[in-house]
Structure formats: structure tokens, C-alpha cells
Design a protein around this motif. Structure first.
Motif, PDB file in Angstrom:
ATOM      1  N   GLY A  86      -3.155  10.465 -12.613  1.00 26.26           N
ATOM      2  CA  GLY A  86      -3.184  11.956 -11.766  1.00 26.26           C
ATOM      3  C   GLY A  86      -1.305  11.318 -11.328  1.00 26.26           C
ATOM      4  N   GLU A  87      -1.172  12.939 -10.447  1.00 20.57           N
ATOM      5  CA  GLU A  87      -0.080  12.862 -10.268  1.00 20.57           C
ATOM      6  C   GLU A  87       0.691  11.730  -9.063  1.00 20.57           C
ATOM      7  OE1 GLU A  87       3.422  15.084 -10.932  1.00 20.57           O
ATOM      8  OE2 GLU A  87       2.422  14.807 -12.816  1.00 20.57           O
ATOM      9  N   THR A  88      -0.933  11.820  -8.248  1.00 21.77           N
ATOM     10  CA  THR A  88      -0.493  11.357  -6.628  1.00 21.77           C
ATOM     11  C   THR A  88      -1.655  10.604  -7.068  1.00 21.77           C
ATOM     12  OG1 THR A  88      -2.432  12.493  -5.718  1.00 21.77           O
ATOM     13  CG2 THR A  88       0.192  13.486  -5.052  1.00 21.77           C
ATOM     14  N   ALA A 115      -3.720  -1.623  -5.866  1.00 18.72           N
ATOM     15  CA  ALA A 115      -2.946  -2.243  -6.826  1.00 18.72           C
ATOM     16  C   ALA A 115      -2.030  -2.889  -6.565  1.00 18.72           C
ATOM     17  CB  ALA A 115      -2.753  -1.658  -8.372  1.00 18.72           C
ATOM     18  N   ALA A 116      -1.237  -2.198  -5.936  1.00 18.76           N
ATOM     19  CA  ALA A 116      -0.125  -2.634  -4.603  1.00 18.76           C
ATOM     20  C   ALA A 116      -0.353  -3.864  -3.449  1.00 18.76           C
ATOM     21  CB  ALA A 116       0.797  -2.078  -4.604  1.00 18.76           C
ATOM     22  N   ARG A 117      -1.918  -4.169  -3.533  1.00 15.48           N
ATOM     23  CA  ARG A 117      -2.022  -5.118  -2.658  1.00 15.48           C
ATOM     24  C   ARG A 117      -3.055  -6.126  -2.609  1.00 15.48           C
ATOM     25  NH1 ARG A 117      -2.650  -2.089   2.538  1.00 15.48           N
ATOM     26  NH2 ARG A 117      -2.118  -0.085   2.736  1.00 15.48           N
ATOM     27  N   PHE A 217      -1.025  -6.820   3.116  1.00 17.06           N
ATOM     28  CA  PHE A 217      -0.177  -5.309   3.222  1.00 17.06           C
ATOM     29  C   PHE A 217       0.087  -4.908   2.062  1.00 17.06           C
ATOM     30  CE2 PHE A 217       2.159  -9.145   2.639  1.00 17.06           C
ATOM     31  CZ  PHE A 217       3.471  -8.963   1.971  1.00 17.06           C
ATOM     32  N   LYS A 218       0.472  -3.283   1.983  1.00 16.92           N
ATOM     33  CA  LYS A 218       1.225  -3.233   0.841  1.00 16.92           C
ATOM     34  C   LYS A 218       2.237  -3.163  -0.262  1.00 16.92           C
ATOM     35  CE  LYS A 218       1.896   1.873   0.184  1.00 16.92           C
ATOM     36  NZ  LYS A 218       1.306   2.460   0.071  1.00 16.92           N
ATOM     37  N   VAL A 219       2.267  -3.893  -0.921  1.00 15.80           N
ATOM     38  CA  VAL A 219       4.119  -3.997  -1.840  1.00 15.80           C
ATOM     39  C   VAL A 219       4.026  -2.823  -1.479  1.00 15.80           C
ATOM     40  CG1 VAL A 219       4.604  -4.863  -3.468  1.00 15.80           C
ATOM     41  CG2 VAL A 219       3.359  -6.177  -2.667  1.00 15.80           C
TER      42      VAL A 219
HETATM   43  O1  C5P Z   1       2.412   4.699  -4.459  1.00 18.60           O
HETATM   44  P1  C5P Z   1       2.083   4.157  -3.306  1.00 18.60           P
HETATM   45  O2  C5P Z   1       2.420   2.315  -2.709  1.00 18.60           O
HETATM   46  O3  C5P Z   1       0.967   4.277  -1.968  1.00 18.60           O
HETATM   47  O4  C5P Z   1       0.981   3.845  -4.815  1.00 18.60           O
HETATM   48  C1  C5P Z   1      -1.402   2.911  -3.815  1.00 18.60           C
HETATM   49  C2  C5P Z   1      -1.330   2.740  -5.524  1.00 18.60           C
HETATM   50  O5  C5P Z   1      -1.948   3.830  -5.693  1.00 18.60           O
HETATM   51  C3  C5P Z   1      -0.199   2.000  -6.122  1.00 18.60           C
HETATM   52  O6  C5P Z   1      -1.401   1.051  -7.144  1.00 18.60           O
HETATM   53  C4  C5P Z   1       0.472   2.968  -7.064  1.00 18.60           C
HETATM   54  O7  C5P Z   1      -0.151   2.480  -8.194  1.00 18.60           O
HETATM   55  C5  C5P Z   1      -1.184   3.657  -7.102  1.00 18.60           C
HETATM   56  N1  C5P Z   1      -1.077   5.137  -7.319  1.00 18.60           N
HETATM   57  C6  C5P Z   1      -1.326   5.888  -8.724  1.00 18.60           C
HETATM   58  N2  C5P Z   1      -1.107   7.007  -9.240  1.00 18.60           N
HETATM   59  C7  C5P Z   1      -0.496   7.899  -8.849  1.00 18.60           C
HETATM   60  C8  C5P Z   1       0.924   7.171  -7.635  1.00 18.60           C
HETATM   61  C9  C5P Z   1       0.181   5.802  -7.344  1.00 18.60           C
HETATM   62  O8  C5P Z   1      -2.266   5.432  -9.021  1.00 18.60           O
HETATM   63  N3  C5P Z   1      -0.101   8.915  -8.634  1.00 18.60           N
END
Ligand code: C5P
Length: 239
Positions: A86-88, A115-117, A217-219
Motif C-alpha cells: 500500500g501507500e504506507t 525487510a530493511a533490517r 538497525f534499519k537501513v
Molecule cells: O521506509 P521505511 O524504512 O520506514 O520502511 C520500512 C519497511 O516498510 C521497509 O521494509 C519498506 O519496504 C516497507 N514499506 C512498505 N510499504 C510502504 C512503505 C514501506 O512495505 N508503502
């Protein structure tokens, strides 16, 4: 893994539908190269290899074409991509929970992990599962704040020093009963939710903080990739 009768399953859900704009690259950060692999492979492999994780759902952007090109051979049939991002981040998690509904019972545990950890370890997962096994709600990995905290105005001038006692940095996995999490997200203002725990807190429940490790940590920025590579070499023996 075979389930004991009446034992809740442990299901991982990995939001990976972001664009990673703060990385300043055309490639979404989950596919940035890290220690010889796309970043996303590290956490997904760790979760798939963990004997107590029964299934791993990955929430992807609907048009994602990179995921299928990754190496998922070690994941077997535990791995299930869902093209419903989704959007967020919170919208991706909510969409994923709805899409996986038929595979999850209300009492099952859902471990939401960014995914970013990429530096998540099996020991982190073990600690979370052990700490929450008797909980009706759930909780999250977190680390106590070590730095002195300042509140600033828009000009970057310090207005106040904020007491750091009892302040923690929230990490993932965040682990909640499926029924608790989906109901919390249904009731929440999704656009304002930055992690699962905040949605659960708004229902009046109190998620438990479980001591995590600073390596998880989060990349977020390009320089984080070099640090993640060092952590992976040091603690996971990857190069
Ligand atoms: O952007 P951020 O670092 O906060 O993202 C955290 C996690 O959420 C990442 O793994 C990213 O791919 C995921 N994400 C998502 N959908 C979005 C925005 C971020 O799945 N619309």
C-alpha cells in the motif's frame, strides 16, 4: 514444521513495498546489494530458516519484478509473496494481513519485520518468542535509548533536554496475536501509524518491550549499508 494441536503458529509478515527514497537510488532499498545479495534476502532467509517460524509472507509492491529474481532456494514452501503493498508501511502490513487471512487463525502469532533490517539473528527471534509465549497481546524488540535527547525548535535550537529514562527505540519483529493486530489496524488511522505496537497501544493494550540488539538497525541512508555489512560479517559470518 508440524504443529502441536492447539498450539498457535508463528507467521512472519515482511513489508517490502517501499521505494526507499532516502537511499537516493533508483533501486528500492530492499534490493540494494549487501554482502553479495539483495538486502531483502538476509532477513527473509533468517526467518525462513528458523525452525519455529511456520510461514513467511512478504508484502510487495503490485508491480514488483525484482523479488522473483532473488535466490529463495533455502526457503522452500515457507515463503509466500503477496503483491498487495500500500501507500504506507502500515497500509502494506494491513493489506498483507488481509491477504493472508485464510492461512492464519486469530490466536496465531504474527511477527512483522521490516525487510530493511537485514541483521536480525535467530537469537533475537528466540528471545522474542520466549518472552511473549504466555502473553495474550504481544510485544516487540527494542533497545533502551543511550544518547541524551534534545527537543529543538524549527531553527535547530535546543529548547529542552528530554529525560531518557524509560525511553526505548522500537525495532522489529513486532509480534502480536493475529486477531489483536488486525483489529488494532482496522480501528487505527492507518496514515498515522508508524509501527504495529502504536496501533495496538491505541486499543488500551500494553505491548511488552523485549531487549533487542543494536545490530538489528534499519537501513535507511546509503552509509547504513557499510555498517550492515560489517555487522553481518561479525555476527553472521557473511562476506
Ligand atoms: O521506509 P521505511 O524504512 O520506514 O520502511 C520500512 C519497511 O516498510 C521497509 O521494509 C519498506 O519496504 C516497507 N514499506 C512498505 N510499504 C510502504 C512503505 C514501506 O512495505 N508503502
Amino acid at each position: 514444521m508440524d504443529q502441536m494441536p492447539n498450539q498457535p503458529k508463528h507467521v512472519a509478515l515482511i513489508p517490502a513495498a517501499g521505494s526507499g527514497s532516502r537511499m537516493g537510488s533508483a533501486t528500492p532499498k530492499q534490493y540494494a546489494p549487501l554482502a553479495g545479495r539483495p538486502l531483502i534476502e538476509h532477513a527473509v532467509h533468517t526467518l525462513c530458516r528458523h525452525p519455529r517460524i511456520d510461514q513467511v509472507f512478504v508484502v510487495l509492491a503490485p508491480g514488483d519484478r525484482d523479488f522473483a529474481a532473488c535466490d529463495w532456494r533455502c526457503c522452500g514452501d515457507k515463503l509466500m509473496p503477496l503483491y498487495c503493498g500500500g501507500e504506507t508501511r502500515a497500509a502494506s502490513v494491513f493489506n498483507g494481513l488481509l491477504a493472508a487471512n485464510d492461512a492464519i487463525d486469530g490466536n496465531d502469532w504474527v511477527l512483522v519485520h521490516d525487510a530493511a533490517r537485514p541483521c536480525l539473528t535467530a537469537a533475537d527471534i528466540d528471545r522474542l518468542l520466549a518472552a511473549l509465549k504466555d502473553s495474550e497481546v504481544g510485544g516487540l524488540l527494542a533497545v533502551p535509548v543511550a544518547d541524551t535527547l534534545k527537543r529543538a525548535n524549527a531553527e535547530g535550537e535546543v529548547l529542552q533536554t528530554v529525560a531518557r529514562e524509560q525511553l526505548w527505540r522500537a525495532q522489529t519483529p513486532q509480534m502480536f496475536r493475529y486477531r489483536v493486530l488486525i483489529e488494532a489496524l482496522r480501528r487505527a488511522d492507518i496514515a498515522a501509524v508508524t509501527d504495529e505496537a502504536s496501533a495496538v497501544e491505541q486499543t488500551g493494550a500494553r505491548p511488552l518491550l523485549v531487549g533487542g540488539s543494536t545490530g538489528n538497525f534499519k537501513v535507511t541512508y546509503p552509509e547504513d549499508l557499510a555498517l550492515a555489512e560489517l555487522v553481518l560479517q561479525q555476527f553472521h559470518g557473511k562476506r
